[in-house]
Design an enzyme around this catalytic site. Structure first.
Site, PDB file in Angstrom:
ATOM      1  N   TRP A 112     -28.242 -35.786 -40.805  1.00  0.00           N
ATOM      2  CA  TRP A 112     -27.947 -34.407 -40.578  1.00  0.00           C
ATOM      3  C   TRP A 112     -27.114 -34.520 -39.373  1.00  0.00           C
ATOM      4  O   TRP A 112     -27.497 -34.497 -38.092  1.00  0.00           O
ATOM      5  CB  TRP A 112     -29.214 -33.453 -40.236  1.00  0.00           C
ATOM      6  CG  TRP A 112     -29.006 -32.089 -40.366  1.00  0.00           C
ATOM      7  CD1 TRP A 112     -28.948 -31.463 -38.959  1.00  0.00           C
ATOM      8  CD2 TRP A 112     -28.580 -31.099 -40.984  1.00  0.00           C
ATOM      9  NE1 TRP A 112     -28.859 -30.329 -39.148  1.00  0.00           N
ATOM     10  CE2 TRP A 112     -28.503 -30.077 -40.498  1.00  0.00           C
ATOM     11  CE3 TRP A 112     -28.597 -31.176 -42.756  1.00  0.00           C
ATOM     12  CZ2 TRP A 112     -28.377 -28.769 -41.292  1.00  0.00           C
ATOM     13  CZ3 TRP A 112     -28.454 -30.112 -43.316  1.00  0.00           C
ATOM     14  CH2 TRP A 112     -28.197 -28.837 -42.571  1.00  0.00           C
ATOM     15  N   LYS A 123     -29.565 -21.306 -52.607  1.00  0.00           N
ATOM     16  CA  LYS A 123     -29.847 -21.584 -51.101  1.00  0.00           C
ATOM     17  C   LYS A 123     -28.368 -21.171 -50.440  1.00  0.00           C
ATOM     18  O   LYS A 123     -28.150 -20.583 -49.407  1.00  0.00           O
ATOM     19  CB  LYS A 123     -30.060 -22.752 -50.665  1.00  0.00           C
ATOM     20  CG  LYS A 123     -30.128 -23.083 -49.371  1.00  0.00           C
ATOM     21  CD  LYS A 123     -31.373 -22.336 -48.693  1.00  0.00           C
ATOM     22  CE  LYS A 123     -31.037 -22.435 -46.918  1.00  0.00           C
ATOM     23  NZ  LYS A 123     -32.115 -21.121 -46.358  1.00  0.00           N
ATOM     24  N   HIS A 145     -32.839  11.754 -43.383  1.00  0.00           N
ATOM     25  CA  HIS A 145     -31.605  12.128 -44.066  1.00  0.00           C
ATOM     26  C   HIS A 145     -31.659  11.858 -45.460  1.00  0.00           C
ATOM     27  O   HIS A 145     -30.659  11.744 -46.262  1.00  0.00           O
ATOM     28  CB  HIS A 145     -30.432  11.262 -43.472  1.00  0.00           C
ATOM     29  CG  HIS A 145     -30.095  11.767 -42.113  1.00  0.00           C
ATOM     30  ND1 HIS A 145     -29.746  13.153 -41.453  1.00  0.00           N
ATOM     31  CD2 HIS A 145     -30.506  11.384 -40.671  1.00  0.00           C
ATOM     32  CE1 HIS A 145     -29.786  13.407 -40.388  1.00  0.00           C
ATOM     33  NE2 HIS A 145     -30.156  12.250 -39.671  1.00  0.00           N
ATOM     34  N   GLU A 201     -33.727  -7.168 -42.532  1.00  0.00           N
ATOM     35  CA  GLU A 201     -34.102  -8.407 -42.450  1.00  0.00           C
ATOM     36  C   GLU A 201     -35.444  -8.718 -42.981  1.00  0.00           C
ATOM     37  O   GLU A 201     -35.718  -9.566 -43.905  1.00  0.00           O
ATOM     38  CB  GLU A 201     -33.830  -9.254 -41.110  1.00  0.00           C
ATOM     39  CG  GLU A 201     -34.395 -10.525 -41.282  1.00  0.00           C
ATOM     40  CD  GLU A 201     -33.618 -11.644 -42.299  1.00  0.00           C
ATOM     41  OE1 GLU A 201     -32.551 -11.074 -42.850  1.00  0.00           O
ATOM     42  OE2 GLU A 201     -34.006 -12.658 -42.544  1.00  0.00           O
ATOM     43  N   LYS A 209     -36.366 -10.164 -46.703  1.00  0.00           N
ATOM     44  CA  LYS A 209     -37.373 -11.088 -47.055  1.00  0.00           C
ATOM     45  C   LYS A 209     -38.246 -11.008 -48.093  1.00  0.00           C
ATOM     46  O   LYS A 209     -38.470 -11.689 -49.107  1.00  0.00           O
ATOM     47  CB  LYS A 209     -37.992 -11.703 -45.584  1.00  0.00           C
ATOM     48  CG  LYS A 209     -37.393 -12.338 -44.520  1.00  0.00           C
ATOM     49  CD  LYS A 209     -36.894 -13.633 -44.814  1.00  0.00           C
ATOM     50  CE  LYS A 209     -35.531 -13.810 -45.659  1.00  0.00           C
ATOM     51  NZ  LYS A 209     -34.445 -14.000 -44.871  1.00  0.00           N
ATOM     52  N   ASN A 230     -32.729 -40.778 -34.856  1.00  0.00           N
ATOM     53  CA  ASN A 230     -32.819 -39.411 -35.294  1.00  0.00           C
ATOM     54  C   ASN A 230     -32.844 -38.976 -33.870  1.00  0.00           C
ATOM     55  O   ASN A 230     -34.076 -39.135 -33.071  1.00  0.00           O
ATOM     56  CB  ASN A 230     -34.025 -39.151 -35.855  1.00  0.00           C
ATOM     57  CG  ASN A 230     -34.461 -37.627 -35.986  1.00  0.00           C
ATOM     58  OD1 ASN A 230     -33.343 -36.861 -35.887  1.00  0.00           O
ATOM     59  ND2 ASN A 230     -35.649 -37.528 -36.045  1.00  0.00           N
ATOM     60  N   GLY A 231     -32.044 -37.878 -33.501  1.00  0.00           N
ATOM     61  CA  GLY A 231     -32.252 -37.359 -32.081  1.00  0.00           C
ATOM     62  C   GLY A 231     -30.632 -37.253 -31.516  1.00  0.00           C
ATOM     63  O   GLY A 231     -29.638 -37.190 -32.146  1.00  0.00           O
ATOM     64  N   GLU A 291     -36.695 -10.741 -51.625  1.00  0.00           N
ATOM     65  CA  GLU A 291     -36.280 -12.106 -52.074  1.00  0.00           C
ATOM     66  C   GLU A 291     -37.087 -12.650 -52.864  1.00  0.00           C
ATOM     67  O   GLU A 291     -36.874 -13.425 -53.883  1.00  0.00           O
ATOM     68  CB  GLU A 291     -35.480 -12.892 -50.921  1.00  0.00           C
ATOM     69  CG  GLU A 291     -33.997 -12.917 -50.516  1.00  0.00           C
ATOM     70  CD  GLU A 291     -33.882 -13.723 -49.432  1.00  0.00           C
ATOM     71  OE1 GLU A 291     -32.950 -14.779 -49.798  1.00  0.00           O
ATOM     72  OE2 GLU A 291     -34.195 -13.675 -48.245  1.00  0.00           O
ATOM     73  N   CYS A 321     -32.669 -36.043 -38.649  1.00  0.00           N
ATOM     74  CA  CYS A 321     -32.168 -37.032 -39.707  1.00  0.00           C
ATOM     75  C   CYS A 321     -33.519 -37.688 -40.063  1.00  0.00           C
ATOM     76  O   CYS A 321     -34.571 -37.460 -39.405  1.00  0.00           O
ATOM     77  CB  CYS A 321     -31.273 -37.934 -38.996  1.00  0.00           C
ATOM     78  SG  CYS A 321     -29.959 -37.299 -38.351  1.00  0.00           S
ATOM     79  N   ARG A 373     -34.757 -33.730 -44.625  1.00  0.00           N
ATOM     80  CA  ARG A 373     -34.333 -33.833 -43.083  1.00  0.00           C
ATOM     81  C   ARG A 373     -33.096 -34.015 -42.795  1.00  0.00           C
ATOM     82  O   ARG A 373     -32.310 -33.921 -41.766  1.00  0.00           O
ATOM     83  CB  ARG A 373     -35.216 -35.084 -42.381  1.00  0.00           C
ATOM     84  CG  ARG A 373     -36.496 -34.982 -42.317  1.00  0.00           C
ATOM     85  CD  ARG A 373     -37.271 -36.194 -41.655  1.00  0.00           C
ATOM     86  NE  ARG A 373     -36.931 -36.103 -40.328  1.00  0.00           N
ATOM     87  CZ  ARG A 373     -37.607 -35.481 -39.709  1.00  0.00           C
ATOM     88  NH1 ARG A 373     -38.790 -34.857 -40.003  1.00  0.00           N
ATOM     89  NH2 ARG A 373     -37.222 -35.350 -38.097  1.00  0.00           N
TER      90      ARG A 373
HETATM   91  C1  AGP Z   1     -31.289 -15.376 -46.812  1.00  0.00           C
HETATM   92  O1  AGP Z   1     -32.733 -15.191 -46.878  1.00  0.00           O
HETATM   93  C2  AGP Z   1     -30.635 -15.388 -47.941  1.00  0.00           C
HETATM   94  N1  AGP Z   1     -30.846 -16.346 -48.687  1.00  0.00           N
HETATM   95  C3  AGP Z   1     -29.201 -15.321 -47.950  1.00  0.00           C
HETATM   96  O2  AGP Z   1     -28.966 -13.709 -47.721  1.00  0.00           O
HETATM   97  C4  AGP Z   1     -28.252 -15.764 -47.029  1.00  0.00           C
HETATM   98  O3  AGP Z   1     -28.646 -15.391 -45.549  1.00  0.00           O
HETATM   99  C5  AGP Z   1     -26.699 -15.729 -47.207  1.00  0.00           C
HETATM  100  O4  AGP Z   1     -26.337 -16.229 -48.212  1.00  0.00           O
HETATM  101  C6  AGP Z   1     -25.729 -16.312 -46.256  1.00  0.00           C
HETATM  102  O5  AGP Z   1     -25.859 -17.438 -46.212  1.00  0.00           O
HETATM  103  P1  AGP Z   1     -25.417 -18.363 -45.083  1.00  0.00           P
HETATM  104  O6  AGP Z   1     -26.016 -18.154 -43.768  1.00  0.00           O
HETATM  105  O7  AGP Z   1     -25.618 -19.937 -45.517  1.00  0.00           O
HETATM  106  O8  AGP Z   1     -23.838 -18.198 -45.045  1.00  0.00           O
END
Ligand code: AGP
Length: 612
Positions: free
Chosen positions: A74, A607, A508, A484, A488, A100-101, A491, A2, A27
């Protein structure tokens, strides 16, 4: 996590609190509140949602006074609601506190205070502090009552306190959560982070753990919990506001990558019971897990990065808890006709807790009679509310679109869950159990050591920044890591086409594309498939690929197979994806930054994906 602020000075307190809070919204932003001393008593305003709502809702009010507190929340204990929003007051409304904590012993303290006749309004851990100070202030000065209360708190806190009985002073204290002091002209500040005060002053002091501060408009006194005075000089901050919000990091993504030792630690905190050598969660989750049948089947659903965590979870649960586990993309699962029953637990993983496909999967699971357990970062989110039990990751707000610290927190929770179930099924021998417990304790430090490769990774990024393609390959626990790593990079650096594969799948199909100089990243940490990965490296090198290899620290022979080596600390295989994630994130970050990409807000992405 927070954000808290406190102000004492000769300017009108309302606008100052709002300005400071707006710089701390990163935060937490599920609710906000302020308290000010207005000459008649304590005036409190709170709203659920972002700070904007509180500012708009109070725009017609004078909000005058020279002393005040603010909080942007938060949620950790108690869902986001006006009642649970800070500041919290004592029974008589004579003192207000922001925090906060996490107060770990709040239940015991609350029971005691209830027995003594205190009346509580919220479900938060914070409110006990207000009542505890109230209790002691019946026989002591506010200063001593505050100190006495602090000595009883277990857990972590950054606190700010004001009281009608002491209208010329503001109090603060810290243990485990950040708190800084801002020294202005005829005004003083307390805040969780430097940006909150940079609009008014650059003279800063940092409070250390177990220190208390007493502020008036023109003076400050820092002391230990026992009351011994501490002499400290302020330092001058040169950052601008934009830079400071990211604590000096160029992007939120880089800041969040660096937060991982701490977020992993927060995720483990209070969950290892050394006495009985068992993992423990909150009561509701323990109860949920205790009732699972011996032949319970897990179906893990998630999207994007959380799906990669799910794939790692499958390996963990199968190997150690000997469970039948399926993993599905939530966007596929929701349109399938899965065979679920009352012996199925659908485990939903989501950072935001608002991903539409994951939520739809949860609803389908419930319709079919399955139980729902979730791993989630946001208290009060839809996923958390609709699940039968929740394992929270304590990663704090993740601002960058590319998930980093939430991913390693999800892996940490999956490892904890695996330990819990393996133990409950008596599948672990004592030495093995002890070893896992020791590694859990060391994990934050191992993550810190993994960050040490940053300077080497920056150089490697320079070498590959102009690439058009990138393959990421790994096997077993680090096959999802390869997926992953590639996600990254694609993205945040849309100029490069990156794909992750299980290393054994290369022959394959994907190997057909490899040309001289084609970048391939291998994850070849210590494991029982290490030799197989080496064979895969040989196959690509035979086609003159350029190989970056992530290997366990001290592996000298790997250098003869690789153009570039990134070392991560040695650990048991089950924990290795937590550590290999860190260089993968850093490599993607530095390649994207060298390409001038909008790292925190890449094009076409959001996001939280709350639509289908
Ligand atoms: C991750 O870098 C992405 N922005 C995206 O794949 C994300 O993980 C996915 O949309 C799932 O989101 P969530 O964990 O909030 O459900």
């Amino acid at each position: 996590m927070c954000g808290i602020v406190g102000y004492i000075g000769n300017s009108s307190v309302g606008p100052i609190l709002f300005e400071s809070l707006s710089r701390l919204e990163y935060r937490g932003y599920d609710s906000a509140g302020i308290a000010l001393l207005n000459g008649h008593g304590i005036e409190v305003h709170k709203r659920v949602g972002k700070l904007k709502g509180l500012i708009e809702g109070t725009s017609q009010l004078p909000l005058r006074g020279h002393l005040g507190l603010g909080h942007t929340r938060w949620a950790t204990h108690g869902e986001p609601s006006e009642t649970n929003a800070h500041p919290h007051l004592d029974c008589q409304g004579r003192l207000a506190i922001v925090h906060n904590g996490i107060i770990e012993n709040y239940r015991e303290l609350k029971e005691r205070l209830l027995d003594q006749g205190h009346r509580f309004q919220s479900q938060t851990d914070t409110e006990v502090i207000a009542h505890l100070v109230e209790h002691y202030s019946r026989s002591l000065s506010l200063r001593d009552a505050f100190r006495k209360a602090l000595q009883e708190l277990q857990g972590s806190y950054a606190l700010c306190l004001l009281a009608t009985d002491d209208p010329e002073r503001l109090y603060g204290a810290r243990l485990g959560s950040p708190l800084i002091l801002g020294i202005g002209k005829n005004e003083m500040f307390l805040a969780s982070d430097v940006p909150a005060v940079l609009g008014r002053t650059r003279e800063i002091m940092y409070l250390n753990d177990r220190e208390v501060v007493e502020l008036s408009q023109n003076s400050l006194q820092i002391s230990t919990l026992d009351g011994n005075p501490i002499d400290r000089q302020p330092s001058r901050i040169d950052w601008d506001i934009a830079c400071a919000q990211k604590s000096g990091f160029k992007h939120f993504m880089l800041k969040e990558i660096h937060e991982q030792p701490n977020t992993i630690e927060q995720t483990i905190l209070n969950r290892l019971d050394w006495q009985i050598q068992q993992v423990r969660f909150d009561e509701r989750t323990n109860h949920f897990l205790e009732r699972l049948s011996p032949d319970e089947q897990f179906v893990i659903i998630a999207c994007g990065t959380a799906y990669h965590a799910a794939l790692v979870g499958e390996y963990m649960l199968e190997e150690f808890a000997e469970m039948a586990v399926d993993v599905d993309l939530a966007s596929e699962f929701r349109y399938r006709k899965p065979r679920l029953n009352r012996h199925t637990t659908v485990l939903a993983i989501s950072q935001s807790g608002e991903t539409a496909d994951t939520l739809a999967g949860i609803r389908l699971a419930k319709e079919q009679g399955a139980k729902v357990l979730s791993i989630c970062n946001v208290v009060g989110s839809s996923v958390a509310r609709e699940s039968d039990a929740v394992l929270f990751t304590h990663a704090g707000p993740e601002i960058a679109v590319a998930s980093t610290k939430a991913y390693t927190a999800q892996l940490t929770v999956l490892a904890l869950l695996t330990m819990y179930l393996a133990n409950a099924r008596q599948l672990l021998k004592d030495p093995e159990k002890l070893q896992f417990f020791r590694t859990f304790r060391k994990l934050p430090e191992l993550a810190r050591l993994a960050l040490n490769a940053e300077a080497d990774i920056q150089k490697i990024a320079f070498f590959y920044a102009d690439s058009e393609n990138f393959y990421y390959l790994g096997r077993k626990y680090n096959f999802p890591s390869a997926l992953e790593g590639a996600l990254k990079l694609k993205e945040i650096c849309p100029k490069i086409h990156a794909e992750g594969y299980a290393a054994g799948e290369m022959k394959h199909g994907p190997i057909a594309l490899i040309r001289p100089g084609w970048p391939v990243l291998f994850i070849a940490t210590d494991s029982n498939v290490y030799d197989k990965v080496i064979s895969n490296i040989e196959e690509t090198r035979a086609r003159k690929a350029s190989c970056v290899v992530i290997a366990s620290e001290g592996n000298r022979s790997i250098r003869s197979y690789a153009d570039h080596v990134i070392e991560v600390p040695k650990t048991e295989e089950i924990f290795s994806p937590i550590l290999t994630a860190i260089p993968l994130q850093l490599l993607a970050y530095y390649i994207a930054d060298l390409n001038g990409c909008d790292v925190d807000q890449p094009p076409n992405l959001a996001k939280s994906v709350t639509v289908e």
